[in-house]
Design a protein around this motif. Structure first.
Motif, PDB file in Angstrom:
ATOM      1  N   THR A  95      45.434-114.736  94.329  1.00  0.00           N
ATOM      2  CA  THR A  95      46.294-113.604  93.971  1.00  0.00           C
ATOM      3  C   THR A  95      46.244-112.470  94.989  1.00  0.00           C
ATOM      4  O   THR A  95      47.200-111.698  95.098  1.00  0.00           O
ATOM      5  CB  THR A  95      45.926-113.061  92.578  1.00  0.00           C
ATOM      6  OG1 THR A  95      44.502-112.935  92.468  1.00  0.00           O
ATOM      7  CG2 THR A  95      46.444-113.968  91.487  1.00  0.00           C
ATOM      8  N   GLY A  96      45.148-112.350  95.738  1.00  0.00           N
ATOM      9  CA  GLY A  96      45.086-111.308  96.750  1.00  0.00           C
ATOM     10  C   GLY A  96      46.112-111.490  97.843  1.00  0.00           C
ATOM     11  O   GLY A  96      46.629-110.528  98.415  1.00  0.00           O
ATOM     12  N   HIS A  97      46.436-112.752  98.154  1.00  0.00           N
ATOM     13  CA  HIS A  97      47.387-113.064  99.211  1.00  0.00           C
ATOM     14  C   HIS A  97      48.742-113.509  98.676  1.00  0.00           C
ATOM     15  O   HIS A  97      49.713-113.575  99.442  1.00  0.00           O
ATOM     16  CB  HIS A  97      46.820-114.166 100.113  1.00  0.00           C
ATOM     17  CG  HIS A  97      45.598-113.755 100.859  1.00  0.00           C
ATOM     18  ND1 HIS A  97      44.613-114.647 101.228  1.00  0.00           N
ATOM     19  CD2 HIS A  97      45.181-112.536 101.307  1.00  0.00           C
ATOM     20  CE1 HIS A  97      43.647-113.998 101.871  1.00  0.00           C
ATOM     21  NE2 HIS A  97      43.967-112.721 101.922  1.00  0.00           N
ATOM     22  N   GLY A  98      48.814-113.829  97.402  1.00  0.00           N
ATOM     23  CA  GLY A  98      50.052-114.347  96.825  1.00  0.00           C
ATOM     24  C   GLY A  98      51.076-113.255  96.562  1.00  0.00           C
ATOM     25  O   GLY A  98      50.761-112.065  96.510  1.00  0.00           O
ATOM     26  N   TYR A  99      52.318-113.677  96.375  1.00  0.00           N
ATOM     27  CA  TYR A  99      53.414-112.734  96.105  1.00  0.00           C
ATOM     28  C   TYR A  99      53.409-112.279  94.655  1.00  0.00           C
ATOM     29  O   TYR A  99      53.580-111.110  94.359  1.00  0.00           O
ATOM     30  CB  TYR A  99      54.747-113.402  96.446  1.00  0.00           C
ATOM     31  CG  TYR A  99      55.940-112.495  96.296  1.00  0.00           C
ATOM     32  CD1 TYR A  99      56.259-111.574  97.293  1.00  0.00           C
ATOM     33  CD2 TYR A  99      56.756-112.552  95.174  1.00  0.00           C
ATOM     34  CE1 TYR A  99      57.359-110.735  97.164  1.00  0.00           C
ATOM     35  CE2 TYR A  99      57.859-111.727  95.036  1.00  0.00           C
ATOM     36  CZ  TYR A  99      58.153-110.815  96.037  1.00  0.00           C
ATOM     37  OH  TYR A  99      59.247-109.974  95.896  1.00  0.00           O
ATOM     38  N   VAL A 100      53.226-113.216  93.723  1.00  0.00           N
ATOM     39  CA  VAL A 100      53.189-112.890  92.296  1.00  0.00           C
ATOM     40  C   VAL A 100      51.739-112.644  91.906  1.00  0.00           C
ATOM     41  O   VAL A 100      50.950-113.574  91.758  1.00  0.00           O
ATOM     42  CB  VAL A 100      53.799-114.025  91.450  1.00  0.00           C
ATOM     43  CG1 VAL A 100      53.716-113.683  89.964  1.00  0.00           C
ATOM     44  CG2 VAL A 100      55.252-114.270  91.852  1.00  0.00           C
ATOM     45  N   LYS A 101      51.393-111.363  91.748  1.00  0.00           N
ATOM     46  CA  LYS A 101      50.008-110.990  91.478  1.00  0.00           C
ATOM     47  C   LYS A 101      49.766-110.637  90.013  1.00  0.00           C
ATOM     48  O   LYS A 101      48.628-110.427  89.602  1.00  0.00           O
ATOM     49  CB  LYS A 101      49.615-109.788  92.347  1.00  0.00           C
ATOM     50  CG  LYS A 101      49.718-110.033  93.852  1.00  0.00           C
ATOM     51  CD  LYS A 101      49.430-108.754  94.628  1.00  0.00           C
ATOM     52  CE  LYS A 101      49.585-108.944  96.125  1.00  0.00           C
ATOM     53  NZ  LYS A 101      48.579-109.874  96.679  1.00  0.00           N
ATOM     54  N   GLY A 102      50.838-110.535  89.242  1.00  0.00           N
ATOM     55  CA  GLY A 102      50.711-110.174  87.836  1.00  0.00           C
ATOM     56  C   GLY A 102      51.930-110.633  87.062  1.00  0.00           C
ATOM     57  O   GLY A 102      52.924-111.099  87.635  1.00  0.00           O
ATOM     58  N   TRP A 329      44.269-122.690  93.455  1.00  0.00           N
ATOM     59  CA  TRP A 329      44.909-122.729  94.769  1.00  0.00           C
ATOM     60  C   TRP A 329      44.465-123.922  95.616  1.00  0.00           C
ATOM     61  O   TRP A 329      44.994-124.155  96.692  1.00  0.00           O
ATOM     62  CB  TRP A 329      44.722-121.413  95.510  1.00  0.00           C
ATOM     63  CG  TRP A 329      43.336-120.833  95.550  1.00  0.00           C
ATOM     64  CD1 TRP A 329      42.397-121.027  96.515  1.00  0.00           C
ATOM     65  CD2 TRP A 329      42.764-119.893  94.632  1.00  0.00           C
ATOM     66  NE1 TRP A 329      41.268-120.292  96.257  1.00  0.00           N
ATOM     67  CE2 TRP A 329      41.458-119.584  95.092  1.00  0.00           C
ATOM     68  CE3 TRP A 329      43.217-119.283  93.458  1.00  0.00           C
ATOM     69  CZ2 TRP A 329      40.605-118.698  94.426  1.00  0.00           C
ATOM     70  CZ3 TRP A 329      42.369-118.403  92.786  1.00  0.00           C
ATOM     71  CH2 TRP A 329      41.084-118.123  93.271  1.00  0.00           C
ATOM     72  N   ASP A 330      43.518-124.705  95.090  1.00  0.00           N
ATOM     73  CA  ASP A 330      43.105-125.932  95.770  1.00  0.00           C
ATOM     74  C   ASP A 330      44.024-127.113  95.468  1.00  0.00           C
ATOM     75  O   ASP A 330      43.929-128.157  96.133  1.00  0.00           O
ATOM     76  CB  ASP A 330      41.681-126.315  95.364  1.00  0.00           C
ATOM     77  CG  ASP A 330      40.643-125.305  95.823  1.00  0.00           C
ATOM     78  OD1 ASP A 330      40.868-124.657  96.859  1.00  0.00           O
ATOM     79  OD2 ASP A 330      39.612-125.159  95.134  1.00  0.00           O
ATOM     80  N   PHE A 331      44.887-126.966  94.472  1.00  0.00           N
ATOM     81  CA  PHE A 331      45.690-128.120  94.081  1.00  0.00           C
ATOM     82  C   PHE A 331      46.684-128.514  95.165  1.00  0.00           C
ATOM     83  O   PHE A 331      46.871-129.702  95.453  1.00  0.00           O
ATOM     84  CB  PHE A 331      46.427-127.857  92.765  1.00  0.00           C
ATOM     85  CG  PHE A 331      47.356-128.966  92.370  1.00  0.00           C
ATOM     86  CD1 PHE A 331      46.874-130.249  92.141  1.00  0.00           C
ATOM     87  CD2 PHE A 331      48.725-128.746  92.254  1.00  0.00           C
ATOM     88  CE1 PHE A 331      47.731-131.292  91.798  1.00  0.00           C
ATOM     89  CE2 PHE A 331      49.585-129.778  91.905  1.00  0.00           C
ATOM     90  CZ  PHE A 331      49.091-131.054  91.673  1.00  0.00           C
ATOM     91  N   ALA A 343      49.129-129.883 104.654  1.00  0.00           N
ATOM     92  CA  ALA A 343      49.268-128.635 103.912  1.00  0.00           C
ATOM     93  C   ALA A 343      49.437-127.471 104.879  1.00  0.00           C
ATOM     94  O   ALA A 343      48.982-127.541 106.027  1.00  0.00           O
ATOM     95  CB  ALA A 343      48.040-128.402 103.033  1.00  0.00           C
ATOM     96  N   PRO A 344      50.077-126.398 104.446  1.00  0.00           N
ATOM     97  CA  PRO A 344      50.149-125.205 105.288  1.00  0.00           C
ATOM     98  C   PRO A 344      48.743-124.743 105.692  1.00  0.00           C
ATOM     99  O   PRO A 344      47.815-124.781 104.880  1.00  0.00           O
ATOM    100  CB  PRO A 344      50.838-124.174 104.391  1.00  0.00           C
ATOM    101  CG  PRO A 344      51.614-124.988 103.401  1.00  0.00           C
ATOM    102  CD  PRO A 344      50.788-126.214 103.170  1.00  0.00           C
ATOM    103  N   THR A 345      48.589-124.306 106.913  1.00  0.00           N
ATOM    104  CA  THR A 345      47.250-124.001 107.431  1.00  0.00           C
ATOM    105  C   THR A 345      46.723-122.651 106.967  1.00  0.00           C
ATOM    106  O   THR A 345      45.511-122.449 106.937  1.00  0.00           O
ATOM    107  CB  THR A 345      47.258-124.023 108.969  1.00  0.00           C
ATOM    108  OG1 THR A 345      48.243-123.096 109.448  1.00  0.00           O
ATOM    109  CG2 THR A 345      47.589-125.411 109.483  1.00  0.00           C
ATOM    110  N   GLU A 346      47.610-121.727 106.586  1.00  0.00           N
ATOM    111  CA  GLU A 346      47.154-120.361 106.307  1.00  0.00           C
ATOM    112  C   GLU A 346      46.789-120.122 104.844  1.00  0.00           C
ATOM    113  O   GLU A 346      46.380-119.023 104.463  1.00  0.00           O
ATOM    114  CB  GLU A 346      48.242-119.353 106.719  1.00  0.00           C
ATOM    115  CG  GLU A 346      49.483-119.341 105.846  1.00  0.00           C
ATOM    116  CD  GLU A 346      50.488-120.426 106.192  1.00  0.00           C
ATOM    117  OE1 GLU A 346      51.606-120.402 105.641  1.00  0.00           O
ATOM    118  OE2 GLU A 346      50.145-121.302 107.015  1.00  0.00           O
ATOM    119  N   ILE A 347      46.913-121.135 103.991  1.00  0.00           N
ATOM    120  CA  ILE A 347      46.642-120.940 102.573  1.00  0.00           C
ATOM    121  C   ILE A 347      45.148-120.784 102.305  1.00  0.00           C
ATOM    122  O   ILE A 347      44.304-121.055 103.160  1.00  0.00           O
ATOM    123  CB  ILE A 347      47.217-122.099 101.735  1.00  0.00           C
ATOM    124  CG1 ILE A 347      46.579-123.433 102.155  1.00  0.00           C
ATOM    125  CG2 ILE A 347      48.727-122.141 101.829  1.00  0.00           C
ATOM    126  CD1 ILE A 347      46.986-124.604 101.276  1.00  0.00           C
TER     127      ILE A 347
END
Length: 459
Positions: A95-102, A329-331, A343-347
């Motif tokens: 959630t710190g890096h995600g767009y939808v945090k709440g 976020w590991d899924f 997988a995307p490298t920056e996740i």
């Protein structure tokens, strides 16, 4: 499907309208890659399942799934509430890096949508030749915006788009792809269960990804009947909660029976988890949180721990357990590993496929969570969405840091717990380990990125 005539008329009409572009295809792509089914319960505590120690609620099929697969003892949801937790599952970002945090409700039907540029697990699997479907509750976009599941990698969707409407189990409508299907007192979970079986049948010749975010056992606590708990001396809410959970368990058993009858069992990996911890009024009665402190909306273990059971006959050792520390976020990287795509490298996620196969497993350097308030006061055109940070948590090794009441006190001190010997987070040892407190404080600051609708310390 055992639904009413009006429902079928609407669905067949939609299929006829879209017949020039079939939802399903019988084309065989690569039968050796596993089908992937991810089942997500809603607001269910870890200890609501018999395989984790539940005594009152019957979950024989999920318990059998654990006996035939792997049970994780240290798995975490993406957040302590719905939408951000599901966002982490789909995107591989915490959630710190995600767009939808709440949780964020839009003025019209729908929730804050995932941006069009988002790379989701469904998109990655679709690119790899998988047929992708979601059946259940989405909560990451509305009927006509960029967050709609069919614009985020899903070939097929049958769901509540708006999580607010998903509180009602007898809704007046659901969404079949882009079409609004009107209903007449059908129980939504039963429709989802039947539709999931149909999706599997229609895609038996293809590798497929089926995301099943059931709404059970989230309130309202509505169910057609409260069997097998009718004679218990419990409140009606408690009976209904248990009956809902057992109803979902029965349908999971039907999924496994179908996989077996179609000879798909050994080539299908099935995941089961819950999107966050349970609600206090129910969980305190059933012991849903076990030894953990806190409930839904808390960043203590009880609010963010999730069960995780994974079954893949012939690949995952039956009856095995893993204490690997993992999170939603590991899924995405795990799914990519399963199908052989990158997988995307920056996740933030790390594939836990090695753990599933009892191989050497990379460990997380840290896990991080945020909890923002709900946007009740937001209005269209407002420059201040009023989504302020309430609490946050971080885990590094066995150390867990929690900060809370951040709206009233943005500089609140960290509470520090050692989960190895204090799983209940009862003894705050921050005063004894100032160097650990500083390390976790610095990491918390570094792990948060403001997004358009979620900013730290806004008033």
């Amino acid at each position: 499907m055992t639904s009413k005539k009006t429902y079928w008329i609407a669905l067949f009409a939609i299929l006829f309208i879209n017949c020039s572009k079939p939802i399903y295809s019988e084309e065989k792509v690569n039968p050796e890659r596993p089908n992937i089914i991810y089942i997500l319960a809603d607001d269910m505590g870890v200890y609501d399942l018999g395989c984790y120690g539940q005594q009152k609620i019957k979950t024989p099929n999920i318990d059998k799934m654990a006996a035939e697969g792997m049970l994780f003892t240290q798995h975490y949801a993406g957040s302590t509430v719905c939408a951000p937790s599901r966002g982490t599952l789909m995107t591989g970002y915490h959630t710190g890096h995600g767009y939808v945090k709440g949780n964020f409700a839009m003025p019209s039907e729908g929730n804050l949508p995932l941006p069009d540029k988002t790379i989701t697990v469904a998109e990655k699997l679709k690119e790899a030749g998988y047929k992708t479907g979601i059946i259940g509750k989405w909560g990451l976009g509305g009927p006509s915006d960029e967050g709609h599941p069919n614009k985020q990698g899903f070939d097929y969707s049958f769901c509540y788009l708006d999580q607010r409407l998903a509180h009602e189990y007898y809704p007046d409508h659901l969404w079949w792809n882009y079409e609004k299907v009107m209903l007449d007192r059908e129980y939504s979970h039963d429709l989802f269960a039947e539709e999931s079986l149909d999706f599997i049948r229609k895609n038996k010749a293809n590798p497929f990804f089926l995301y099943l975010p059931f709404t059970i056992p989230h309130g309202k606590y509505q169910v057609p009947d409260d069997e097998p708990y009718s004679n218990e001396s419990w409140t009606e809410k408690q009976k209904n909660y248990a009956a809902m959970t057992t109803r979902m368990d029965k349908d999971i058993g039907r999924i496994f029976s179908l996989l077996d009858s179609l000879n798909l069992d050994e080539n299908t990996i099935v995941f089961f988890a819950s999107d966050n911890g349970g609600v206090k009024e129910i969980s305190s009665f059933f012991g849903s949180q076990g030894p953990f402190r806190g409930y839904k909306t808390d960043c203590y273990e009880g609010g963010i721990r999730s069960p995780l059971i994974v079954r893949w006959p012939g690949k995952i050792e039956a009856g095995s357990k893993s204490d690997h520390v993992s999170a939603f976020w590991d899924f995405l990287p795990t799914a990519c590993d399963l199908v052989g795509c990158k997988a995307p490298t920056e996740i933030d996620g790390i594939s836990f496929l090695p753990a599933l196969l009892n191989q050497d497993q990379e460990q997380h350097k840290l896990l991080y969570w945020e909890y923002f308030n709900y946007n009740y006061s937001w209005k269209p055109g407002s420059t201040n969405p009023r989504n302020y940070l309430l609490s946050e948590a971080i885990r590094v090794g066995d150390w867990k840091g929690v900060r809370k009441n951040l709206y009233k006190n943005p500089d609140a001190d960290i509470e520090l717990y050692n989960l190895k010997n204090d799983i209940g987070e009862e003894n705050d040892v921050a005063d004894q380990y100032p160097e650990i407190v500083k390390e976790l404080t610095d990491l918390m600051l570094s792990e948060h990125n403001d997004s358009e609708y979620f900013k730290v310390n806004q008033h």
